[in-house]
Design an enzyme around this catalytic site. Structure first.
Site, PDB file in Angstrom:
ATOM      1  N   ASN A 136       0.825  -1.208   0.000  1.00  0.00           N
ATOM      2  CA  ASN A 136       0.000   0.000   0.000  1.00  0.00           C
ATOM      3  C   ASN A 136       0.863   1.263   0.000  1.00  0.00           C
ATOM      4  O   ASN A 136       0.581   2.232  -0.719  1.00  0.00           O
ATOM      5  CB  ASN A 136      -0.892   0.028   1.243  1.00  0.00           C
ATOM      6  CG  ASN A 136      -2.050  -0.937   1.171  1.00  0.00           C
ATOM      7  OD1 ASN A 136      -2.340  -1.509   0.121  1.00  0.00           O
ATOM      8  ND2 ASN A 136      -2.715  -1.142   2.292  1.00  0.00           N
ATOM      9  N   ARG A 144     -12.063  -3.957 -13.230  1.00  0.00           N
ATOM     10  CA  ARG A 144     -10.931  -4.836 -12.937  1.00  0.00           C
ATOM     11  C   ARG A 144     -11.432  -6.266 -12.997  1.00  0.00           C
ATOM     12  O   ARG A 144     -12.515  -6.575 -12.505  1.00  0.00           O
ATOM     13  CB  ARG A 144     -10.351  -4.576 -11.536  1.00  0.00           C
ATOM     14  CG  ARG A 144      -9.812  -3.183 -11.304  1.00  0.00           C
ATOM     15  CD  ARG A 144      -9.081  -3.099  -9.958  1.00  0.00           C
ATOM     16  NE  ARG A 144      -8.908  -1.737  -9.519  1.00  0.00           N
ATOM     17  CZ  ARG A 144      -7.935  -0.931  -9.916  1.00  0.00           C
ATOM     18  NH1 ARG A 144      -7.037  -1.381 -10.786  1.00  0.00           N
ATOM     19  NH2 ARG A 144      -7.835   0.312  -9.459  1.00  0.00           N
ATOM     20  N   ARG A 185      -6.372   2.094 -12.765  1.00  0.00           N
ATOM     21  CA  ARG A 185      -4.938   2.224 -12.517  1.00  0.00           C
ATOM     22  C   ARG A 185      -4.280   0.900 -12.141  1.00  0.00           C
ATOM     23  O   ARG A 185      -4.773   0.155 -11.308  1.00  0.00           O
ATOM     24  CB  ARG A 185      -4.683   3.257 -11.408  1.00  0.00           C
ATOM     25  CG  ARG A 185      -3.199   3.520 -11.171  1.00  0.00           C
ATOM     26  CD  ARG A 185      -2.956   4.554 -10.107  1.00  0.00           C
ATOM     27  NE  ARG A 185      -3.202   5.899 -10.604  1.00  0.00           N
ATOM     28  CZ  ARG A 185      -4.076   6.743 -10.064  1.00  0.00           C
ATOM     29  NH1 ARG A 185      -4.791   6.372  -9.043  1.00  0.00           N
ATOM     30  NH2 ARG A 185      -4.223   7.949 -10.556  1.00  0.00           N
ATOM     31  N   HIS A 227     -16.851   3.344 -13.433  1.00  0.00           N
ATOM     32  CA  HIS A 227     -16.563   2.573 -12.227  1.00  0.00           C
ATOM     33  C   HIS A 227     -17.773   1.766 -11.778  1.00  0.00           C
ATOM     34  O   HIS A 227     -17.672   0.934 -10.876  1.00  0.00           O
ATOM     35  CB  HIS A 227     -16.112   3.538 -11.114  1.00  0.00           C
ATOM     36  CG  HIS A 227     -15.525   2.886  -9.919  1.00  0.00           C
ATOM     37  ND1 HIS A 227     -16.135   2.897  -8.679  1.00  0.00           N
ATOM     38  CD2 HIS A 227     -14.374   2.190  -9.753  1.00  0.00           C
ATOM     39  CE1 HIS A 227     -15.384   2.250  -7.807  1.00  0.00           C
ATOM     40  NE2 HIS A 227     -14.314   1.815  -8.418  1.00  0.00           N
ATOM     41  N   HIS A 248     -15.385  -3.456   1.642  1.00  0.00           N
ATOM     42  CA  HIS A 248     -15.394  -2.744   0.358  1.00  0.00           C
ATOM     43  C   HIS A 248     -16.783  -2.289  -0.075  1.00  0.00           C
ATOM     44  O   HIS A 248     -16.913  -1.452  -0.957  1.00  0.00           O
ATOM     45  CB  HIS A 248     -14.785  -3.664  -0.711  1.00  0.00           C
ATOM     46  CG  HIS A 248     -14.455  -2.993  -1.999  1.00  0.00           C
ATOM     47  ND1 HIS A 248     -15.192  -3.173  -3.152  1.00  0.00           N
ATOM     48  CD2 HIS A 248     -13.454  -2.131  -2.329  1.00  0.00           C
ATOM     49  CE1 HIS A 248     -14.669  -2.458  -4.136  1.00  0.00           C
ATOM     50  NE2 HIS A 248     -13.615  -1.816  -3.666  1.00  0.00           N
TER      51      HIS A 248
END
EC number: 2.7.4.1
Length: 724
Positions: free
Chosen positions: A66, A390, A420, A450, A607
């Site tokens: 991270n 993703r 990214r 997204h 999440h």
């Protein structure tokens, strides 16, 4: 806290003993420092004795990874502002230079704690039978085996690089790890570099016949040093050291790019060559070699960090062997929703009967895969539309879309190239999909898409019916095993029409004139959230119960934070579960005293994004307005991304979110931290108690409501209360 209205000072007046006003920058916590606080909470789990030993090592590895990304992106952005003379202050009033100074101090302390955690874990690992050796600890048999391994698998890919007028200092790629040497030989003195190959595992596991499960590792750099005479024959090592480079990876794409795929391919090449943001040098590296490396890389002294310990702690996850299950979390087998099994595995029949809310990782991501595979095989399915932000290698989602296209169905995949660090993988998937006949689109140049959406149109009777999957997480079968996310399966006609409008908006720039149920960013999400908060303010002012519960990964947006402050001053009770960055300062008298903020950090990465509004009733309530979303409350999500806010209205799924998921999050003690008005995070006082409530343990043993099928009717819901 009660829900009664209160008379508070007007905006701009001094409020409370802290002297923070409704328009002072101090009402916000700095975004970057809040992120470092989050990563510190992650690192704290490396010291948490509740976790199995090697899971503690995994938390250390995650913390280090991270931090690398933080420097590659966030710090790189601030360095770029400083370089270009941009002096724009953050919402908490700090200039880029001030933020970098504060980051350097906080990050230095964090890196020191990481090394301390590593040094603390090593003896515990050794005692448990997982050893990380020095060269001196190798047995003669291990040295012989290791030399053969070195000559066959490592030596061929090593490239020693001399440093002299004929051999200029080479380019060191991002995250490059390099050994450096001062050497003497028959032809005189030589300085040289030896990049450590990044395609070879950082830790070499030694062969062992130990029936007790003894596992022995040695680091790749120690192997290289042990057999360096094969690399530099006829030379003696005068001194040696090591360094690691972190480069700017926050590379932008030209907004006028005509071909996004080619533009992103060029961007990926540029990323490897970004400016050096951090140079980490082993503290044992002699001064002369340090000076040589620093000057050749053109790095400012403030960007050099001496590491007294192991460089590249992110790679310590390689030390978690698969054959020591006693040292990791007990495996958890996710459930497949019983509701779908009761319909013979027919996803469409189960969804048509009633909405299903899938709770990952407690419910298997395979239900999403099965939904799309069934759509690919079903001759009555006419079209499939899918967003891909993703996904994983060998993705079953991609395979299902390819199968559907090859069977003649109309398949559209909206592939987001701007995800990214997944750009390269997404380019590869896009080309594979195109070869199969999928209509691949890349969304907007200015916005990331997204939103997590699947859309299946099926011929039924004389008409068609549309089936939707709306999620908070990515279509990624591996992260779905460790990220907690929610996904709604529905064939609600209004929601289906809205999903179709979203795809048309992104693929054809067809701006919708209206939405029936869904709300999307960047068109209306911020305004809708403000209106919903205003609704609670009105309830509070009318003397009615007024409550907001929200769960998200990050809370940064100043406009929404100020609106929450306004709600607090009106008497609205606000409970926030913010896993990562939180720029809101709770508990400030006269500003935010009815707001509480907690963070949950544990076995699973929280999440899912959820927001609940009491709607004139105390939460939890079956009258609450409940939503799930793909968006965090950050400017980028609200202004520069296509995001979805979806209402949850079916009684079973509604209760699942409010009475089960949100209450469990608020009730958690074992993995919770609380944010104070001073900006400091403190672990829940009950966290160390043996019976502390753990929400992850709870959900591993209590199935979700909407997926339980007939069992729910037979046994009734297993709901919690905040007071339990």
């Amino acid at each position: 806290m009660d829900g009664s209205a209160d008379i508070r000072p007007e905006a701009g007046e001094p409020e409370g003993e802290r002297g923070i006003t409704t328009d002072s920058p101090e009402r916000f916590i700095n975004r970057e420092l809040s992120w470092l606080d989050f990563n510190t909470r992650v690192l704290e789990e490396a010291d948490n004795e509740r976790h199995p030993l090697l899971e503690r090592l995994r938390f250390l590895s995650i913390s280090a990874s991270n931090l690398d990304e933080f420097f590659m992106v966030r710090v790189a952005g601030l360095v770029g502002q400083l370089r270009e003379g941009v002096n724009k202050r953050s919402q908490d009033g700090l200039t880029p230079k001030q933020q970098l100074a504060a980051i350097n101090d906080r990050a230095a302390a964090l890196m020191s704690r990481q090394q301390h955690a590593w040094n603390g874990l090593l003896p515990l690992m050794r005692k448990a039978g997982v050893e990380v050796l020095t060269a001196e600890e190798l047995t003669d048999e291990e040295v012989d085996w290791l030399e053969a391994e070195f000559l066959s698998g490592i030596f061929p890919v090593l490239t020693p690089l001399a440093l002299d007028p004929a051999h200029p200092f080479p380019f060191i790629p991002n995250l490059g790890f390099v050994l450096c040497f001062s050497l003497d030989g028959p032809d005189g003195h030589l300085d040289a570099l030896l990049p450590v190959p990044n395609k070879i595992r950082r830790f070499v596991r030694l062969p062992s016949d130990d029936a007790n499960g003894q596992v022995r590792f040695i680091s790749l750099e120690r192997v290289i040093m042990r057999f360096l005479h094969h690399v530099f024959p006829s030379r003696d090592v005068v001194s040696a050291g090591a360094f690691r480079v972190i480069r700017d990876s926050d590379v932008e794409v030209d907004d006028e790019a005509e071909d996004l795929v080619r533009s992103y391919e060029r961007m990926l090449r540029r990323r490897r060559r970004g400016d050096v943001i951090r140079l980490k040098i082993d503290a044992g590296t002699p001064f002369a070699l340090r000076e040589l490396i620093t000057s050749k890389l053109g790095v400012h002294a403030s960007d050099v960090v001496l590491i007294d310990g192991l460089l590249g702690l992110a790679q310590t996850s390689e030390l978690i062997p698969k054959d020591r299950p006693d040292l990791v979390f007990e495996p958890f087998e996710a459930r497949f929703p019983e509701r779908i099994r009761e319909h013979g595995g027919d996803c469409f029949a189960a969804i048509a009967a009633k909405d299903i809310l899938v709770h990952h990782p407690y419910e298997d991501f395979d239900v999403v895969v099965q939904f799309l595979k069934q759509a690919a095989r079903d001759p009555d399915v006419l079209a499939i539309k899918q967003t891909l932000y993703r996904t994983s290698k060998q993705s079953p989602i991609i395979e299902a879309l390819i199968q559907a296209a090859e069977s003649g169905k109309n398949v559209t995949a909206l592939v987001e190239l701007k995800a990214r660090f997944d750009e390269e993988a997404n380019i590869g998937w896009a080309r594979a999909l195109e070869r199969a006949g999928v209509n691949v689109v890349y969304g907007f140049v200015d916005y990331k898409t997204h939103a997590k959406l699947s859309f299946v149109v099926r011929k039924e009777g004389e008409g068609t019916r549309s089936y939707c999957h709306i999620g908070t997480g990515n279509y990624h079968q591996f992260t779905a095993k460790v990220y907690t996310d929610l996904a709604l399966f529905t064939c609600d006609d209004a929601i289906a029409r809205d999903v179709a409008r979203i795809f048309n908006y992104v693929t054809g720039y067809a701006v919708p004139q209206e939405f029936e149920r869904l709300v999307i960013a960047p068109l209306a999400l911020r305004d809708t959230l403000i209106d919903l908060i205003d609704g609670e303010i009105e309830h509070a002012r009318a003397g009615e119960p007024a409550t907001i519960w929200a769960k998200m990964n990050s809370l940064v947006d100043g406009t929404l934070i100020d609106k929450l402050y306004e709600a607090s001053r009106a008497g609205v009770k606000i409970l926030l579960v913010v896993r990562g960055i939180c720029c809101l300062r709770p508990g400030v008298p006269g500003l935010s005293e009815t707001i509480e903020v907690k963070s949950v950090v544990g076995r699973y990465l929280e999440h899912s994004r959820i927001v609940c509004f009491g709607n004139g009733y105390e939460l939890p309530s079956d009258r609450a307005k409940v939503f799930v979303s793909s968006a965090d409350w950050m400017p980028r999500n609200l202004d520069r991304r296509v995001e979805v806010l979806c209402p949850i209205e079916n009684p079973t799924t509604h209760n699942q979110v409010v009475d089960q998921i949100m209450v469990a999050n608020l009730k958690d003690e074992a993995q919770s931290w609380w944010l104070g008005a001073d900006g400091a995070w403190r672990r829940d006082e009950a966290a160390r108690e043996p019976d502390a409530f753990n929400l992850h343990d709870y959900f591993m043993t209590n199935p979700s409501l909407s997926g339980r099928g007939a069992a729910l009717a037979e046994f009734g819901p297993r709901l919690l209360t905040v007071e339990d």
